[in-house]
Design a protein around this motif. Structure first.
Motif, PDB file in Angstrom:
ATOM      1  N   ASN A  26      56.729  32.673  65.617  1.00  0.00           N
ATOM      2  CA  ASN A  26      56.187  32.710  66.969  1.00  0.00           C
ATOM      3  C   ASN A  26      57.265  32.795  68.060  1.00  0.00           C
ATOM      4  O   ASN A  26      57.007  32.448  69.206  1.00  0.00           O
ATOM      5  N   HIS A  27      58.471  33.258  67.689  1.00  0.00           N
ATOM      6  CA  HIS A  27      59.557  33.466  68.661  1.00  0.00           C
ATOM      7  C   HIS A  27      60.090  32.168  69.255  1.00  0.00           C
ATOM      8  O   HIS A  27      60.783  32.209  70.258  1.00  0.00           O
ATOM      9  N   PHE A  53      56.723  39.206  55.246  1.00  0.00           N
ATOM     10  CA  PHE A  53      56.890  38.665  56.593  1.00  0.00           C
ATOM     11  C   PHE A  53      56.023  39.477  57.552  1.00  0.00           C
ATOM     12  O   PHE A  53      56.380  40.604  57.892  1.00  0.00           O
ATOM     13  N   PRO A  54      54.877  38.949  57.998  1.00  0.00           N
ATOM     14  CA  PRO A  54      54.084  39.650  59.004  1.00  0.00           C
ATOM     15  C   PRO A  54      54.902  39.776  60.293  1.00  0.00           C
ATOM     16  O   PRO A  54      55.922  39.105  60.453  1.00  0.00           O
ATOM     17  N   PRO A  55      54.463  40.613  61.232  1.00  0.00           N
ATOM     18  CA  PRO A  55      55.208  40.741  62.492  1.00  0.00           C
ATOM     19  C   PRO A  55      55.451  39.381  63.139  1.00  0.00           C
ATOM     20  O   PRO A  55      54.578  38.522  63.161  1.00  0.00           O
ATOM     21  N   GLY A  76      58.617  46.304  59.182  1.00  0.00           N
ATOM     22  CA  GLY A  76      59.601  47.100  59.912  1.00  0.00           C
ATOM     23  C   GLY A  76      60.345  46.269  60.934  1.00  0.00           C
ATOM     24  O   GLY A  76      60.661  45.102  60.712  1.00  0.00           O
ATOM     25  N   SER A  77      60.615  46.864  62.070  1.00  0.00           N
ATOM     26  CA  SER A  77      61.382  46.171  63.113  1.00  0.00           C
ATOM     27  C   SER A  77      60.565  45.092  63.817  1.00  0.00           C
ATOM     28  O   SER A  77      61.067  44.421  64.711  1.00  0.00           O
ATOM     29  N   ASN A  78      59.320  44.904  63.413  1.00  0.00           N
ATOM     30  CA  ASN A  78      58.476  43.861  64.006  1.00  0.00           C
ATOM     31  C   ASN A  78      58.599  42.523  63.282  1.00  0.00           C
ATOM     32  O   ASN A  78      58.019  41.535  63.719  1.00  0.00           O
TER      33      ASN A  78
END
Length: 103
Positions: A26-27, A53-55, A76-78
């Motif tokens: 969650n950043h 790993f989901p975004p 990907g990059s997310n």
């Protein structure tokens, strides 16, 4: 005439979603996703599975230990793994088998 044919069973691949183990992604740098991700990795190691790993941005306060029979897969990059502090590497990779030597 009866003929029997043998077919190999398709291997079952298990996918371990880190969010199912409690990771949030969650950043938030003040939260530590490392223990939850490590639990997913350890579970995947038993079955040579995939850790997904989901975004999200997953902050780690300790490095992750990953054996060679585990595949890490993101969106990907997310999907971002980030150290909470720049004092350690994110992953410790280890081989679980030795390459054969030929005489």
């Amino acid at each position: 005439m009866n003929s029997a044919s043998a077919q190999a069973a398709a291997p079952t691949i298990f996918i371990y979603n880190v969010k199912d183990f409690g990771a949030r992604g969650n950043h938030r740098f003040d939260e530590d996703d490392a223990p939850y991700i490590q639990n997913a990795i350890d579970s995947a190691a038993v079955s040579s599975g995939i850790v997904f790993f989901p975004p999200g941005m997953y902050f780690l306060k300790t490095p992750l230990r990953v054996s060679s029979n585990v595949t890490l897969m993101g969106a990907g990059s997310n999907s971002i793994l980030r150290a909470s502090m720049n004092k350690f590497g994110l992953l410790n990779l280890s081989a679980v088998h030795k390459q054969p030597t030929f005489a």
